[in-house]
Design an enzyme around this catalytic site. Structure first.
Site, PDB file in Angstrom:
ATOM      1  N   GLU A  98       0.824  -1.205   0.000  1.00 40.20           N
ATOM      2  CA  GLU A  98       0.000   0.000   0.000  1.00 40.20           C
ATOM      3  C   GLU A  98       0.863   1.261   0.000  1.00 40.20           C
ATOM      4  O   GLU A  98       1.980   1.265   0.523  1.00 40.20           O
ATOM      5  CB  GLU A  98      -0.929  -0.009   1.212  1.00 40.20           C
ATOM      6  N   CYS A 111       3.650   8.470   1.421  1.00 33.81           N
ATOM      7  CA  CYS A 111       4.080   7.480   2.414  1.00 33.81           C
ATOM      8  C   CYS A 111       4.312   6.159   1.671  1.00 33.81           C
ATOM      9  O   CYS A 111       3.375   5.597   1.110  1.00 33.81           O
ATOM     10  CB  CYS A 111       2.962   7.372   3.448  1.00 33.81           C
ATOM     11  N   CYS A 118       5.588  -7.199   7.563  1.00 34.13           N
ATOM     12  CA  CYS A 118       6.642  -6.788   8.501  1.00 34.13           C
ATOM     13  C   CYS A 118       6.945  -7.957   9.417  1.00 34.13           C
ATOM     14  O   CYS A 118       6.048  -8.688   9.801  1.00 34.13           O
ATOM     15  CB  CYS A 118       6.165  -5.576   9.318  1.00 34.13           C
ATOM     16  N   CYS A 122       4.578  -5.085  16.361  1.00 32.01           N
ATOM     17  CA  CYS A 122       4.134  -4.041  17.284  1.00 32.01           C
ATOM     18  C   CYS A 122       2.633  -4.249  17.498  1.00 32.01           C
ATOM     19  O   CYS A 122       1.887  -4.405  16.536  1.00 32.01           O
ATOM     20  CB  CYS A 122       4.442  -2.652  16.706  1.00 32.01           C
ATOM     21  N   CYS A 125      -0.166  -2.182  15.656  1.00 30.61           N
ATOM     22  CA  CYS A 125      -0.017  -1.899  14.222  1.00 30.61           C
ATOM     23  C   CYS A 125      -0.653  -2.996  13.376  1.00 30.61           C
ATOM     24  O   CYS A 125      -0.374  -4.175  13.579  1.00 30.61           O
ATOM     25  CB  CYS A 125       1.465  -1.771  13.888  1.00 30.61           C
ATOM     26  N   GLY A 172       6.197  -2.100   6.622  1.00 28.92           N
ATOM     27  CA  GLY A 172       7.547  -2.648   6.749  1.00 28.92           C
ATOM     28  C   GLY A 172       8.520  -1.821   7.558  1.00 28.92           C
ATOM     29  O   GLY A 172       8.271  -0.655   7.882  1.00 28.92           O
ATOM     30  N   GLU A 173       9.634  -2.449   7.908  1.00 28.41           N
ATOM     31  CA  GLU A 173      10.704  -1.805   8.673  1.00 28.41           C
ATOM     32  C   GLU A 173      11.851  -1.499   7.698  1.00 28.41           C
ATOM     33  O   GLU A 173      12.581  -2.414   7.281  1.00 28.41           O
ATOM     34  CB  GLU A 173      11.149  -2.751   9.800  1.00 28.41           C
ATOM     35  N   SER A 204      11.530   6.239   8.962  1.00 32.16           N
ATOM     36  CA  SER A 204      10.976   5.911  10.283  1.00 32.16           C
ATOM     37  C   SER A 204      11.358   4.487  10.653  1.00 32.16           C
ATOM     38  O   SER A 204      11.214   3.570   9.857  1.00 32.16           O
ATOM     39  CB  SER A 204       9.449   6.044  10.233  1.00 32.16           C
ATOM     40  N   SER A 226      10.162   5.349  16.187  1.00 33.87           N
ATOM     41  CA  SER A 226       8.867   4.948  16.751  1.00 33.87           C
ATOM     42  C   SER A 226       9.092   4.540  18.202  1.00 33.87           C
ATOM     43  O   SER A 226       9.329   3.379  18.490  1.00 33.87           O
ATOM     44  CB  SER A 226       8.291   3.788  15.942  1.00 33.87           C
ATOM     45  N   LEU A 227       9.012   5.511  19.082  1.00 35.14           N
ATOM     46  CA  LEU A 227       9.382   5.288  20.482  1.00 35.14           C
ATOM     47  C   LEU A 227       8.214   4.682  21.270  1.00 35.14           C
ATOM     48  O   LEU A 227       8.317   3.592  21.815  1.00 35.14           O
ATOM     49  CB  LEU A 227       9.832   6.622  21.094  1.00 35.14           C
ATOM     50  N   HIS A 228       7.133   5.401  21.360  1.00 29.96           N
ATOM     51  CA  HIS A 228       5.850   4.910  21.883  1.00 29.96           C
ATOM     52  C   HIS A 228       5.804   4.552  23.364  1.00 29.96           C
ATOM     53  O   HIS A 228       4.750   4.143  23.851  1.00 29.96           O
ATOM     54  CB  HIS A 228       5.359   3.691  21.098  1.00 29.96           C
ATOM     55  N   ASN A 303      -4.881   4.806  15.720  1.00 27.68           N
ATOM     56  CA  ASN A 303      -5.878   4.536  14.679  1.00 27.68           C
ATOM     57  C   ASN A 303      -6.320   3.084  14.797  1.00 27.68           C
ATOM     58  O   ASN A 303      -5.511   2.180  14.636  1.00 27.68           O
ATOM     59  CB  ASN A 303      -5.259   4.756  13.289  1.00 27.68           C
ATOM     60  N   CYS A 346      -1.939   6.063   9.742  1.00 32.98           N
ATOM     61  CA  CYS A 346      -0.781   5.341  10.285  1.00 32.98           C
ATOM     62  C   CYS A 346      -1.204   4.020  10.885  1.00 32.98           C
ATOM     63  O   CYS A 346      -2.126   3.970  11.693  1.00 32.98           O
ATOM     64  CB  CYS A 346      -0.174   6.120  11.448  1.00 32.98           C
TER      65      CYS A 346
HETATM   66  N1  SAH Z   1       8.138   0.200  10.576  1.00 33.31           N
HETATM   67  C1  SAH Z   1       8.477   1.552  10.694  1.00 33.31           C
HETATM   68  C2  SAH Z   1       7.770   2.459   9.701  1.00 33.31           C
HETATM   69  C3  SAH Z   1       6.289   2.212   9.450  1.00 33.31           C
HETATM   70  S1  SAH Z   1       5.086   2.521  10.697  1.00 33.31           S
HETATM   71  C4  SAH Z   1       8.223   2.039  12.100  1.00 33.31           C
HETATM   72  O1  SAH Z   1       7.628   1.323  12.874  1.00 33.31           O
HETATM   73  O2  SAH Z   1       8.690   3.128  12.401  1.00 33.31           O
HETATM   74  C5  SAH Z   1       4.781   4.270  10.708  1.00 33.31           C
HETATM   75  C6  SAH Z   1       4.338   4.824  12.094  1.00 33.31           C
HETATM   76  O3  SAH Z   1       2.956   4.509  12.399  1.00 33.31           O
HETATM   77  C7  SAH Z   1       5.151   4.223  13.216  1.00 33.31           C
HETATM   78  O4  SAH Z   1       5.511   5.215  14.136  1.00 33.31           O
HETATM   79  C8  SAH Z   1       4.175   3.273  13.827  1.00 33.31           C
HETATM   80  O5  SAH Z   1       4.542   2.933  15.113  1.00 33.31           O
HETATM   81  C9  SAH Z   1       2.874   4.027  13.737  1.00 33.31           C
HETATM   82  N2  SAH Z   1       1.686   3.198  13.905  1.00 33.31           N
HETATM   83  C10 SAH Z   1       1.571   1.868  13.688  1.00 33.31           C
HETATM   84  N3  SAH Z   1       0.306   1.469  13.972  1.00 33.31           N
HETATM   85  C11 SAH Z   1      -0.391   2.552  14.357  1.00 33.31           C
HETATM   86  C12 SAH Z   1      -1.769   2.762  14.731  1.00 33.31           C
HETATM   87  N4  SAH Z   1      -2.646   1.777  14.731  1.00 33.31           N
HETATM   88  N5  SAH Z   1      -2.143   4.006  15.065  1.00 33.31           N
HETATM   89  C13 SAH Z   1      -1.250   5.033  15.005  1.00 33.31           C
HETATM   90  N6  SAH Z   1       0.048   4.903  14.636  1.00 33.31           N
HETATM   91  C14 SAH Z   1       0.479   3.666  14.326  1.00 33.31           C
HETATM   92 FE1  SF4 Z   2       6.402  -3.180  11.575  1.00 34.87          FE
HETATM   93 FE2  SF4 Z   2       6.507  -0.526  12.004  1.00 34.87          FE
HETATM   94 FE3  SF4 Z   2       4.170  -1.862  12.182  1.00 34.87          FE
HETATM   95 FE4  SF4 Z   2       6.049  -2.206  14.044  1.00 34.87          FE
HETATM   96  S1  SF4 Z   2       4.946  -0.290  13.590  1.00 34.87           S
HETATM   97  S2  SF4 Z   2       4.856  -3.833  13.048  1.00 34.87           S
HETATM   98  S3  SF4 Z   2       7.926  -2.081  12.816  1.00 34.87           S
HETATM   99  S4  SF4 Z   2       5.408  -1.589  10.332  1.00 34.87           S
END
Ligand code: SAH
Ligand code: SF4
Length: 364
Positions: A98, A111, A118, A122, A125, A172-173, A204, A226-228, A303, A346
């Site tokens: 996508e 994007c 992936c 996480c 995600c 993906g990462e 990212s 992506s600290l979180h 989201n 996201c």
């Molecule tokens: N894999 C990489 C890049 C893609 S994700 C990474 O994790 O950084 C892009 C961003 O969206 C990341 O910061 C991810 O943590 C965030 N993200 C993933 N799922 C989400 C969700 N359901 N709601 C909001 N942000 C989310």
């Molecule tokens: Fe993969 Fe990024 Fe989603 Fe984590 S947030 S599962 S690293 S795409």
């Protein structure tokens, strides 16, 4: 139409010369042809050799006999009520990825995906629930941008560029697809081609520590982490790669990241999960954690996706969290959610419905 021919997108200049010379398409003396070809592919955005009018028809035919400049096929295209576009793209092996375009008043952000699925899981995600199928090639990373420009009428003949920024925030990462992401950034930034400055590209990562420093030395893009979470306990739970690369190492990598023109400030992404990482004490701990790193914190309202295990924090809590960070001197904008009605926000990207069990992954 996609074909069996070799796709020229994704070759860097040297590789392109080597390929054409080896196949006797050009002689050593005709290397200048590659400069012209580059211009047609990456500056003009031409996807058909017959439109390369500076080439004789004989040379055009030679090229089209062996090569293509095809983009991925569009399997689905949706436009959100807020103007966000989402494309589902079919690659030559029928895998799906996508790509999302987010128009704003002062910029337009594309994007892009770096992998099909992936490997990381996480918890919040949607992509993380999809198994990794494979890395994208550099051709597939770049051709997302070429296709988006085709779709939006965004080649240089157009006065205003719609796509001004690129973020590796799709599926993906990217640091697990290091070489191809790097080649893609180099080609996208090339001064005689697409010319999109690397300061407008953001990588990212979920925190692949050894690769972060390598990227910082090799490639000059902006960096988002992506600290979180403000501590290992929470991060281990929601970003499992933290068990391999814990916060101490991740923060050290951020401290050591070369402060170049493009990465003076690191962006920390922080998804707001109700009751999980959104307490006032979490905000205070976060400030201590990132102390001394020039940074901003992007607060991302969670989201939701089908059967997701979390809820988004309340608006008032996100605001309080943001105020605490702001008072400590960190800019902490609350990200506006875009394209939610078409699942383009996201973490809502997913092109497949099955997650391979861990046991199956290990046997690969
Ligand atoms: N894999 C990489 C890049 C893609 S994700 C990474 O994790 O950084 C892009 C961003 O969206 C990341 O910061 C991810 O943590 C965030 N993200 C993933 N799922 C989400 C969700 N359901 N709601 C909001 N942000 C989310
Ligand atoms: Fe993969 Fe990024 Fe989603 Fe984590 S947030 S599962 S690293 S795409």
């Amino acid at each position: 139409m996609q074909s069996d021919k070799i796709n020229l997108i994704g070759f860097n200049r040297e590789e392109l010369i080597e390929e054409l010379v080896n196949k006797n398409i050009i002689t050593e003396k005709e290397k200048y042809r590659v400069k012209q070809l580059w211009h047609w592919i990456y500056f003009q955005g031409i996807s058909n050799f017959s439109e390369m009018t500076t080439f004789s028809s004989e040379f055009q035919n030679k090229l089209s006999k062996y090569y293509s400049i095809d983009r991925p096929l569009i399997s689905n295209h949706q436009v959100s009520k807020d103007g966000t576009h989402k494309w589902l793209l079919k690659l030559s092996d029928n895998n799906l990825i996508e790509m999302v375009f987010i128009p704003e008043i002062s910029r337009g952000t594309l994007c892009v995906s770096s992998q099909v699925g992936c490997t990381l899981n996480c918890k919040f995600c949607f992509t993380g629930t999809q198994r990794l199928v494979r890395n994208l090639t550099s051709e597939e990373v770049i051709s997302q941008l070429l296709l988006a420009r085709d779709q939006l009428g965004d080649w240089p003949t157009n006065k205003y560029r719609k796509i001004s920024n690129i973020v590796f925030m799709g599926m993906g990462e990217p640091l697990y697809n290091y070489e191809n992401a790097k080649t893609a950034v180099e080609i996208i930034g090339d001064k005689e081609g697409i010319q999109l400055s690397t300061k407008r590209i953001t990588l990212s990562t979920s925190g692949i520590v050894p690769k972060i420093l390598e990227w910082g030395k090799d490639v000059d893009t902006r960096l988002a982490i992506s600290l979180h979470a403000p501590n290992d306990k929470i991060r281990d739970e929601i970003v499992p790669i933290n068990k391999k690369y814990p916060l101490k190492e991740l923060i050290q990598a951020c401290q050591d990241y070369p402060r170049t023109r493009n990465s003076k400030r690191i962006t920390f992404e922080y998804v707001m999960l109700k009751g999980v990482n959104d307490k006032i004490s979490d905000a205070r701990q976060l400030i201590k954690l990132i102390h001394g790193i020039p940074a901003k914190v992007n607060l991302i309202p969670f989201n939701p996706w089908p059967n997701s295990p979390y809820e988004c924090s309340d608006r008032s809590q996100i605001k309080k969290f943001s105020d605490i960070l702001n008072n400590a001197g960190y800019s902490s904008p609350i990200r506006k959610t875009r394209g939610q009605d078409i699942m383009a926000a996201c973490g809502q990207l997913k092109s497949d419905s099955v997650k391979t069990k861990r046991s199956e992954l290990k046997s690969r």
